[in-house]
Design a protein around this motif. Structure first.
Motif: not given
Length: 356
Positions: A83-98
């Protein structure tokens, strides 16, 4: 056809063994779904029944109380990081990995076991791919995990197994390993066959029987903690708990006994006939121990003492070094098994006759 029938019988026995955990999972999973949907209003609480299965498991040694805690902690870490990261950086392949990597790293740094780390990772992926940012679905999933875990424990409490029965089954299996090893050592000496002793040694080198027995004891104790229906069986289970370490020592001494049996035969040492007879008596006494574990031990102790009395100094006077070690290990195994009946080490040694 005989092989097919034997295979079918094994599978039927396996089904009988698994019937109770399957029933517990089925009942608790249905209740978890109903509670999550009807009481808390969750639209698709798929993780509630999954949490039930993770909590109950389908085998022994699952340490279910700890698994419920790990389950909820892992889900919470994953959802929190996600929740903390997705609300900040959104979603996508590299976001999932991070998100996945950071959630699992956080779980490891918190000292989590494998279950916490896996749940943290899977929960973070769920947040990053399926759950809408800023919604309450993540919190709902945490609640589903708690619902499923608690109802899994409730199923164990209401539909418990038989704790002493669980322990007894695995104790008998482990004592069976001992009996087979001692009988094989006696056969090897009678036939002067070192290969037979070597094969028996390979069979008991594994630690699996004692590990399975300890897992069964942990499961049995857990059932007694969770379920009030078997509290009166604590005393009976105590005998199996007390026997675990001495039986482990007996298996280890049996390995030494078999190694020296093989060495005596390879080196063509003279071996007194009384040694093979003593091993057979000890194997018979071990069978008696398996049958009477948890019962009055008088007959078992008498049989163990008689087995240790079959070999004395006179019979070993003209034997080789390895044969003397086998005789010493016979007594050591007898002491271990006497301790498995509830005696202290000094009491067990005092029961055996002095060698002379």
């Amino acid at each position: 056809m005989s092989r097919v029938r034997a295979a079918l019988r094994r599978r039927v026995r396996g089904l009988r063994h698994m019937a109770l955990p399957i029933l517990q999972c089925a009942v608790a999973a249905a209740l978890a779904w109903l509670v999550a949907t009807r009481v808390f209003g969750h639209s698709r609480p798929f993780f509630a029944p999954i949490a039930v299965i993770i909590c109950i498991g389908v085998g022994l040694g699952q340490q279910r109380l700890r698994r419920v805690v790990e389950l909820v902690v892992g889900v919470s870490v994953g959802i929190g990081v996600g929740d903390l990261l997705v609300n900040t950086i959104g979603t996508g392949p590299w976001q999932i990995a991070l998100v996945l990597g950071l959630a699992m790293i956080a779980a490891v740094l918190l000292g989590g076991g494998p279950l916490i780390v896996l749940q943290a990772g899977s929960s973070a992926v769920l947040v990053a791919t399926l759950l809408p940012p800023g919604g309450t679905a993540g919190v709902d999933r945490m609640l589903d995990a708690l619902i499923g875990g608690l109802l899994g424990l409730a199923a164990i409490a209401v539909l418990p197994g038989n704790p002493p029965g669980i322990a007894r089954k695995h104790a008998i299996q482990m004592v069976g390993e001992l009996t087979g090893a001692l009988s094989s050592a006696a056969d090897a000496l009678d036939r002067r066959d070192p290969e037979l002793a070597g094969q028996a040694l390979k069979r008991i080198r594994t630690q699996q029987p004692i590990d399975d027995f300890r897992d069964a004891l942990r499961t049995a104790r857990e059932i007694l903690v969770i379920s009030p229906l078997h509290r009166r069986q604590r005393h009976q289970l105590r005998s199996y708990l007390d026997a675990a370490e001495p039986l482990d020592h007996a298996l280890r001494n049996c390995r030494v006994l078999l190694r020296r049996t093989r060495s005596a035969l390879v080196d063509d040492e003279p071996v007194p006939p009384s040694l093979a007879a003593g091993l057979r008596e000890l194997a018979a006494a071990t069978e008696l121990l398996a049958a009477n574990l948890g019962q009055p031990p008088t007959a078992t102790r008498d049989a163990l003492r008689a087995a240790a009395s079959t070999v004395d100094t006179d019979s070993l006077a003209h034997s080789g070094f390895s044969a003397q070690v086998v005789a010493a290990q016979l007594r050591s195994v007898a002491v271990d098994l006497l301790q498995a009946t509830g005696l202290r080490h000094d009491e067990a040694r005092a029961i055996l006759p002095t060698i002379g």
